[in-house]
Design a protein around this motif. Structure first.
Motif, mmCIF file in Angstrom:
data_model
loop_
_atom_site.group_PDB
_atom_site.id
_atom_site.type_symbol
_atom_site.label_atom_id
_atom_site.label_comp_id
_atom_site.label_asym_id
_atom_site.label_seq_id
_atom_site.Cartn_x
_atom_site.Cartn_y
_atom_site.Cartn_z
ATOM 1 N N GLY A 71 -21.570 25.537 42.117
ATOM 2 C CA GLY A 71 -20.408 26.409 42.087
ATOM 3 C C GLY A 71 -19.315 26.106 41.097
ATOM 4 N N ALA A 72 -19.438 25.041 40.319
ATOM 5 C CA ALA A 72 -18.395 24.750 39.321
ATOM 6 C C ALA A 72 -18.482 25.760 38.182
ATOM 7 C CB ALA A 72 -18.546 23.337 38.779
ATOM 8 N N LYS A 73 -17.357 26.366 37.844
ATOM 9 C CA LYS A 73 -17.303 27.306 36.720
ATOM 10 C C LYS A 73 -17.305 26.553 35.400
ATOM 11 C CE LYS A 73 -16.549 31.343 34.703
ATOM 12 N NZ LYS A 73 -17.571 32.415 34.689
ATOM 13 N N ASN A 74 -16.631 25.400 35.401
ATOM 14 C CA ASN A 74 -16.506 24.584 34.199
ATOM 15 C C ASN A 74 -16.863 23.137 34.527
ATOM 16 O OD1 ASN A 74 -14.979 26.800 32.689
ATOM 17 N ND2 ASN A 74 -13.593 26.395 34.402
ATOM 18 N N VAL A 75 -17.367 22.425 33.532
ATOM 19 C CA VAL A 75 -17.566 20.979 33.631
ATOM 20 C C VAL A 75 -16.863 20.326 32.449
ATOM 21 C CG1 VAL A 75 -19.218 19.095 33.424
ATOM 22 C CG2 VAL A 75 -19.725 21.023 34.930
ATOM 23 N N LEU A 76 -15.977 19.396 32.751
ATOM 24 C CA LEU A 76 -15.297 18.616 31.733
ATOM 25 C C LEU A 76 -16.019 17.279 31.654
ATOM 26 C CD1 LEU A 76 -12.828 18.656 29.789
ATOM 27 C CD2 LEU A 76 -11.582 17.396 31.552
ATOM 28 N N LEU A 77 -16.768 17.061 30.589
ATOM 29 C CA LEU A 77 -17.605 15.873 30.444
ATOM 30 C C LEU A 77 -16.843 14.778 29.707
ATOM 31 C CD1 LEU A 77 -20.414 14.523 30.696
ATOM 32 C CD2 LEU A 77 -20.969 15.547 28.461
ATOM 33 N N ILE A 78 -16.645 13.655 30.386
ATOM 34 C CA ILE A 78 -16.007 12.488 29.766
ATOM 35 C C ILE A 78 -17.074 11.396 29.724
ATOM 36 C CG2 ILE A 78 -14.066 10.904 29.810
ATOM 37 C CD1 ILE A 78 -12.606 12.813 31.643
ATOM 38 N N SER A 79 -17.752 11.288 28.608
ATOM 39 C CA SER A 79 -18.873 10.362 28.474
ATOM 40 C C SER A 79 -18.552 9.302 27.431
ATOM 41 C CB SER A 79 -20.134 11.138 28.074
ATOM 42 O OG SER A 79 -21.206 10.267 27.886
ATOM 43 N N ASP A 80 -18.756 8.036 27.822
ATOM 44 C CA ASP A 80 -18.446 6.932 26.923
ATOM 45 C C ASP A 80 -19.236 5.715 27.404
ATOM 46 O OD1 ASP A 80 -16.884 4.467 25.952
ATOM 47 O OD2 ASP A 80 -15.804 6.077 24.935
ATOM 48 N N PRO A 81 -19.773 4.891 26.498
ATOM 49 C CA PRO A 81 -20.495 3.682 26.923
ATOM 50 C C PRO A 81 -19.658 2.778 27.822
ATOM 51 C CG PRO A 81 -20.921 4.114 24.606
ATOM 52 C CD PRO A 81 -19.864 5.094 25.033
ATOM 53 N N LEU A 82 -18.331 2.798 27.655
ATOM 54 C CA LEU A 82 -17.466 1.969 28.506
ATOM 55 C C LEU A 82 -17.451 2.449 29.950
ATOM 56 C CD1 LEU A 82 -14.343 1.456 26.194
ATOM 57 C CD2 LEU A 82 -16.089 -0.235 26.784
ATOM 58 N N LEU A 83 -17.919 3.673 30.177
ATOM 59 C CA LEU A 83 -17.898 4.257 31.516
ATOM 60 C C LEU A 83 -19.267 4.212 32.189
ATOM 61 C CD1 LEU A 83 -15.755 7.390 30.565
ATOM 62 C CD2 LEU A 83 -14.947 5.322 31.722
ATOM 63 N N GLU A 84 -20.210 3.482 31.593
ATOM 64 C CA GLU A 84 -21.571 3.416 32.134
ATOM 65 C C GLU A 84 -21.568 2.865 33.558
ATOM 66 O OE1 GLU A 84 -25.441 4.022 32.458
ATOM 67 O OE2 GLU A 84 -24.441 4.430 30.550
ATOM 68 N N ASP A 85 -20.867 1.762 33.772
ATOM 69 C CA ASP A 85 -20.704 1.184 35.102
ATOM 70 C C ASP A 85 -19.251 1.340 35.527
ATOM 71 O OD1 ASP A 85 -23.401 0.161 35.408
ATOM 72 O OD2 ASP A 85 -22.856 -1.341 33.899
ATOM 73 N N PHE A 86 -19.040 1.589 36.818
ATOM 74 C CA PHE A 86 -17.673 1.842 37.278
ATOM 75 C C PHE A 86 -16.782 0.613 37.103
ATOM 76 C CE2 PHE A 86 -14.390 1.573 40.545
ATOM 77 C CZ PHE A 86 -13.659 2.701 40.216
ATOM 78 N N ALA A 87 -15.611 0.849 36.519
ATOM 79 C CA ALA A 87 -14.547 -0.149 36.427
ATOM 80 C C ALA A 87 -13.229 0.604 36.534
ATOM 81 C CB ALA A 87 -14.625 -0.928 35.110
ATOM 82 N N SER A 88 -12.301 0.091 37.297
ATOM 83 C CA SER A 88 -11.086 0.833 37.643
ATOM 84 C C SER A 88 -10.288 1.291 36.431
ATOM 85 C CB SER A 88 -10.185 -0.025 38.543
ATOM 86 O OG SER A 88 -10.832 -0.356 39.737
ATOM 87 N N GLU A 89 -10.033 0.371 35.484
ATOM 88 C CA GLU A 89 -9.109 0.689 34.399
ATOM 89 C C GLU A 89 -9.631 1.776 33.453
ATOM 90 O OE1 GLU A 89 -5.993 1.151 31.989
ATOM 91 O OE2 GLU A 89 -6.027 0.181 33.953
ATOM 92 N N PRO A 90 -10.834 1.653 32.906
ATOM 93 C CA PRO A 90 -11.282 2.722 31.998
ATOM 94 C C PRO A 90 -11.449 4.067 32.702
ATOM 95 C CG PRO A 90 -13.021 1.101 32.363
ATOM 96 C CD PRO A 90 -11.778 0.517 32.916
ATOM 97 N N TYR A 91 -11.931 4.075 33.938
ATOM 98 C CA TYR A 91 -12.054 5.336 34.672
ATOM 99 C C TYR A 91 -10.682 5.955 34.913
ATOM 100 C CZ TYR A 91 -17.021 5.728 35.844
ATOM 101 O OH TYR A 91 -18.377 5.927 35.786
ATOM 102 N N THR A 92 -9.723 5.131 35.301
ATOM 103 C CA THR A 92 -8.370 5.637 35.561
ATOM 104 C C THR A 92 -7.754 6.206 34.286
ATOM 105 O OG1 THR A 92 -8.023 4.051 37.357
ATOM 106 C CG2 THR A 92 -6.060 5.024 36.355
ATOM 107 N N LYS A 93 -7.890 5.486 33.188
ATOM 108 C CA LYS A 93 -7.296 5.956 31.932
ATOM 109 C C LYS A 93 -7.948 7.253 31.475
ATOM 110 C CE LYS A 93 -6.183 4.726 27.175
ATOM 111 N NZ LYS A 93 -6.180 3.674 26.120
ATOM 112 N N ALA A 94 -9.272 7.354 31.598
ATOM 113 C CA ALA A 94 -9.981 8.551 31.152
ATOM 114 C C ALA A 94 -9.514 9.777 31.927
ATOM 115 C CB ALA A 94 -11.478 8.357 31.317
ATOM 116 N N ILE A 95 -9.424 9.643 33.249
ATOM 117 C CA ILE A 95 -9.018 10.779 34.077
ATOM 118 C C ILE A 95 -7.546 11.104 33.878
ATOM 119 C CG2 ILE A 95 -8.784 11.585 36.466
ATOM 120 C CD1 ILE A 95 -11.249 9.768 37.079
#
Length: 359
Positions: A71-95
């Motif tokens: 049901g999503a009309k749009n997908v905003l793709l934030i893809s980066d090698p730094l985001l391969e495994d979850f880590a608080s700081e890069p995920y927080t900054k990206a969002i």
């Protein structure tokens, strides 16, 4: 990073309902699909669109199609090698960077370990409010407390140990943010082959944003039981009296019914059963086709986690307990006698059916 008034988003420019996808090992989790379904209802009331924010490594793009199909009309793709495994700081900054640039009106996260980690960090950096562990979301129609609240997100969550339900509004800041408990929103119907708009977003991450070093990722040898996916749950409470009955009584019955066994909080607090099998306010919210409550009196905190089950059977010595009043079918008796006999009866019935088929 400290709060910065430059990050503040005005109510006039905020637009769109976002769902931040829960990504584990490059797979979007069920709670994301539940939130997309809820987000579509909110977006319809507001005349806005739903965007699923997909964050992860290079392989996460393949999950965009599944977001469209739910049901999503749009997908905003934030893809980066730094985001391969979850880590608080890069995920927080990206969002955070995406929110600052795109200015959504509403942002929803699953109330999982990941969502509970990054949602408050994001809220702090963009100077907005966050309502945690919501069990209900809707758009204010202006007929509640203040007419000027029309169009605001009404976020409902249990308070004071689940004894009351609080409805919270964010009047002055944007986006309106909430974490939502897995299992409380119905899963929308999947439309195979559905299409939508995919936008790739550069969050501007650098190596300096990875403030930890991930040495190794170890996954459980056995996949943890997810009782929120079970169609049948056989659940025990204080009346179990100890841990033995979960394995010798509830588990065999659950297996015969094609389901899982679970527990109220007392079973977990007493060490009788593992935490991931707990149903209730401090456990998991479930909505199986069949819920069997064995020796569970029905405290409000437990009822909040299973009251939307399609059919409820209660087995209890106390005919007047809250669970018996909620149940579609109540059996007054000793669970330690009723459950084994019920299991035997189901086994006998299955054998009779198989003999009939052979004939």
């Amino acid at each position: 990073m400290a709060r910065n008034v430059e990050f503040r988003i005005s109510k006039e420019e905020a637009n769109g309902v976002w769902v931040v996808a829960e990504n584990r090992q490059n797979q979007v989790q069920k709670v994301t699909m539940e939130l997309i379904g809820s987000a579509n209802k909110l977006a319809a009331d507001l005349g806005q669109e739903v965007t699923c924010v997909l964050v992860g490594g290079p392989e996460i793009e393949k999950e965009a199609q599944r977001c469209f199909e739910y049901g999503a009309k749009n997908v905003l793709l934030i893809s980066d090698p730094l985001l391969e495994d979850f880590a608080s700081e890069p995920y927080t900054k990206a969002i955070t960077n995406a929110i600052i640039d795109k200015k959504p009106n509403i942002v929803l996260f699953g109330a999982s370990s990941i969502g509970r980690d990054i949602a408050p960090r994001v809220a702090g950096r963009i100077h907005t409010g966050l309502t945690a562990d919501c069990t209900g979301l809707d758009i204010d129609d202006g007929n509640n407390i203040k007419p000027e609240d029309k169009g605001l997100l009404r976020m409902t969550r249990p308070a004071f140990g689940g004894n009351i339900m609080a409805t919270i509004l964010i009047r002055e800041y944007r986006p309106q943010m909430a974490t939502v408990r897995p299992g409380v929103m119905p899963l929308p119907e999947r439309v195979r082959g559905a299409v939508g708009n995919l936008e790739k977003y550069d969050a501007g991450l650098t190596d300096a944003d990875m403030n930890i070093e991930i040495l190794k990722v170890e996954l459980p040898k056995e996949k943890p039981v997810d009782i929120t996916n079970a169609k049948v749950l056989v659940s025990g409470g204080r009346g179990m009296g100890g841990p033995e009955g979960y394995i010798t009584e509830l588990k065999p019955l659950a297996e015969q019914l094609g389901g899982e066994y679970s527990s109220s909080r007392i079973g977990v607090d007493s060490g009788w059963v593992e935490k991931n099998r707990q149903v209730g306010q401090t456990g998991k919210t479930v909505r199986p086709n069949l819920y069997m409550a064995c020796g569970i009196s029905g405290a409000i905190q437990h009822l909040a986690g299973m009251e939307d089950s399609e059919f409820i059977i209660a087995i209890n010595k106390d005919a007047a307990c809250p669970m018996m009043q909620l149940a579609d079918l109540g059996v007054v008796g000793d669970l330690h006698k009723v459950v084994p006999k019920l299991t035997e009866a189901i086994i006998a019935y299955k054998k009779s059916q198989s003999v009939g088929d052979e004939e």
